[in-house]
Scaffold this motif. Sequence first.
Motif, mmCIF file in Angstrom:
data_model
loop_
_atom_site.group_PDB
_atom_site.id
_atom_site.type_symbol
_atom_site.label_atom_id
_atom_site.label_comp_id
_atom_site.label_asym_id
_atom_site.label_seq_id
_atom_site.Cartn_x
_atom_site.Cartn_y
_atom_site.Cartn_z
ATOM 1 N N TRP B 116 31.297 44.500 26.870
ATOM 2 C CA TRP B 116 30.243 45.488 26.864
ATOM 3 C C TRP B 116 30.676 46.717 26.362
ATOM 4 C CZ3 TRP B 116 25.485 43.785 26.269
ATOM 5 C CH2 TRP B 116 25.035 42.701 26.645
ATOM 6 N N ARG B 120 27.571 48.229 22.132
ATOM 7 C CA ARG B 120 26.563 46.957 22.641
ATOM 8 C C ARG B 120 25.480 47.368 23.817
ATOM 9 N NH1 ARG B 120 29.541 42.231 24.596
ATOM 10 N NH2 ARG B 120 27.460 41.086 24.139
ATOM 11 N N LEU B 121 25.734 48.240 24.378
ATOM 12 C CA LEU B 121 24.676 48.769 25.520
ATOM 13 C C LEU B 121 23.649 49.330 24.957
ATOM 14 C CD1 LEU B 121 27.556 49.648 28.233
ATOM 15 C CD2 LEU B 121 25.964 47.749 28.166
ATOM 16 N N LEU B 124 21.299 46.762 23.644
ATOM 17 C CA LEU B 124 20.767 45.967 24.597
ATOM 18 C C LEU B 124 19.762 46.830 25.170
ATOM 19 C CD1 LEU B 124 20.776 43.589 26.666
ATOM 20 C CD2 LEU B 124 22.075 45.046 28.063
ATOM 21 N N PHE B 125 19.702 48.139 25.275
ATOM 22 C CA PHE B 125 18.824 49.112 25.715
ATOM 23 C C PHE B 125 18.693 50.500 24.720
ATOM 24 C CE2 PHE B 125 20.661 48.012 29.772
ATOM 25 C CZ PHE B 125 19.400 47.241 30.320
ATOM 26 N N ALA B 150 23.313 49.761 32.501
ATOM 27 C CA ALA B 150 24.307 49.739 31.518
ATOM 28 C C ALA B 150 25.529 50.161 32.010
ATOM 29 C CB ALA B 150 23.475 50.835 30.423
ATOM 30 N N GLU B 176 10.931 44.348 30.666
ATOM 31 C CA GLU B 176 12.128 44.673 29.693
ATOM 32 C C GLU B 176 13.455 44.467 30.713
ATOM 33 O OE1 GLU B 176 11.942 48.356 27.505
ATOM 34 O OE2 GLU B 176 13.815 48.233 26.974
ATOM 35 N N CYS B 180 16.154 41.578 29.804
ATOM 36 C CA CYS B 180 17.397 41.917 29.915
ATOM 37 C C CYS B 180 18.525 40.930 30.773
ATOM 38 C CB CYS B 180 17.856 43.552 30.476
ATOM 39 S SG CYS B 180 19.696 43.792 30.927
ATOM 40 N N ARG B 183 19.064 37.750 29.129
ATOM 41 C CA ARG B 183 19.958 37.793 28.234
ATOM 42 C C ARG B 183 21.410 37.599 28.697
ATOM 43 N NH1 ARG B 183 19.223 42.380 23.629
ATOM 44 N NH2 ARG B 183 21.309 41.522 22.976
ATOM 45 N N LEU B 184 21.576 38.567 29.887
ATOM 46 C CA LEU B 184 22.865 38.483 30.695
ATOM 47 C C LEU B 184 23.167 36.976 30.947
ATOM 48 C CD1 LEU B 184 22.798 41.709 32.596
ATOM 49 C CD2 LEU B 184 24.007 41.243 30.729
#
Lengths: 306, 238
Positions: B116, B120-121, B124-125, B150, B176, B180, B183-184
């Motif tokens: 990460w 990329r973070l 993600l957000f 994050a 949300e 997340c 996805r993790l």
Amino acid sequence: MDAIFIIEQILNGLGYGLMLFLLAAGLTLVFGIMDTMNLAHGSLYMAGAYIAAQVHQASGSFVGAVLAAIAATVLVSWLLEILIVRRLYPRDHLAQVIATFGIILIADDGVKALWGPSPLLASMPTALAGPVQLLAELPYSAYRLLLLGAGLLVAAGLYLLVNHTRIGMLVRAGASNRAMAELMGVRVDRVFSFVFALGAALAALAGALMGPISAVQIGMGEAILIPALVVIVIGGIGSVRGAFIAALLVGLVDTAGRAFLPPLLRAVLPPALAADLGPALAGIAMYLLMAAVLILKPAGLFPARA
Amino acid sequence: MNSAPLLSCRGLEAGYGASQVLFGLDFDIQAGEVVTLLGRNGMGKSRVLKTLIGRLPPRRGEIQFGGHAIHRARADAIARLGMAIVPEGRQCFPNLTVHEHLIAFADNRGGLGKPWTSRRLYALFPSLAARAAHSGNQLSGGEQQMLAIARALSTNPRLLILDEATEGLAPVIREEIWRCLDRLKAAGQTVLVVDKYVERLVKLADRHFILERGRLVWSGTSAELDSDRGLWSRYLGV
């Protein structure tokens, strides 16, 4: 009271403020990160002044004397941290104050044993001993200009270090929430050792630079520690930016109070009363400033903690 | 799941002063699993987390994490071994910007092939990207929660722990956060969650542990928990 006198006093105030900042920056970070009150910080300032005066006298090199003072004081602070201050972290503030006050007494006696009870004569570098013509009618001490320049340069360096480097981020994180910084994997004790050494270096630099324009004597560390503490309270514990703004404010208010209050009072009060009241009011000006800031912002101007 | 567990607790007991709060806990978490710790308020969930992260040293028992005994280790050492927590209350740093939160502690503690990074973070957000220069205390509650997640992910942890990560959030923000976590999980991140939204946790997690007064009283898969609503009313107050 003419414009030249006012400009001169403003420059003096800024110079004093920048020297206070050098002292307060380390103090506020040590208190902010480790919640440790280190009164012996003033003794490091005194050590810097004595070592610089001695080395300058012996070697003739002012730059060498300042560097030697910084190196020796950092070494002393390293021993101080390992042998004593590290044991004080888990203790309450009263224990810290008593122990570090004890260090002040030992340091004062140590200095007396090494250099004797009389003040030491710290001379300015010859090249900077005279005045510089800033304006047509404003000659100003070249050495005091060096103080201003050095103070601003160090403040800028510290700003870059704290705000634009990774170690600076970790220092700020530790200052605002030590437990969370540890949970992120930060070795806060190492960060603290770094900050303690940095604080010692800045205190030594301030002592070495202030030596030639103030008395290098036993107890000089305690005398300047009080305004430095006022600075960190006004600026907000743990905030270097706050310490910078507050140091300049305190420097200006203190200098202005001493320079302008007595003549102003003489203009409106009987001379005898003005002579008594002027210095007394000037002496408490910075405390009045602190009280005013704390009424408006109880945590100081820029508190590092949430 | 035959390999050695990533986290293993044996006979874990902890307490404050004269009062004992955890009683002989035994549990494992395998790499790649999403596991929850459930129970009503005051049953010891947060104390288990505090014990794992080094904030409440156990009186008895062992904790093995990634092959290291960590029950006597300091919190910062445990974090560097790859345990990251999203704490209750978020605890973002007020004097660090959003971007600084993502780079100050950046590391690859889990040894991930595709770590990460801040880029990329932000992907993600996305709402954090727009607030990159803002301080941690200038964000909304939801943004602070995303930042706390994050920040933990920036260390590329072996085990991500979330303590009440959806508490006090608006439903849309909460969703949300759940997305997340989905996805993790899909990316193979090992996660330990403490939360009260059991309906959603059943969909997200692989396995669950239920705590009652400091003791583990039940463990099982999502299917087992979903099919036994008696457990929900008996232990979870749902």
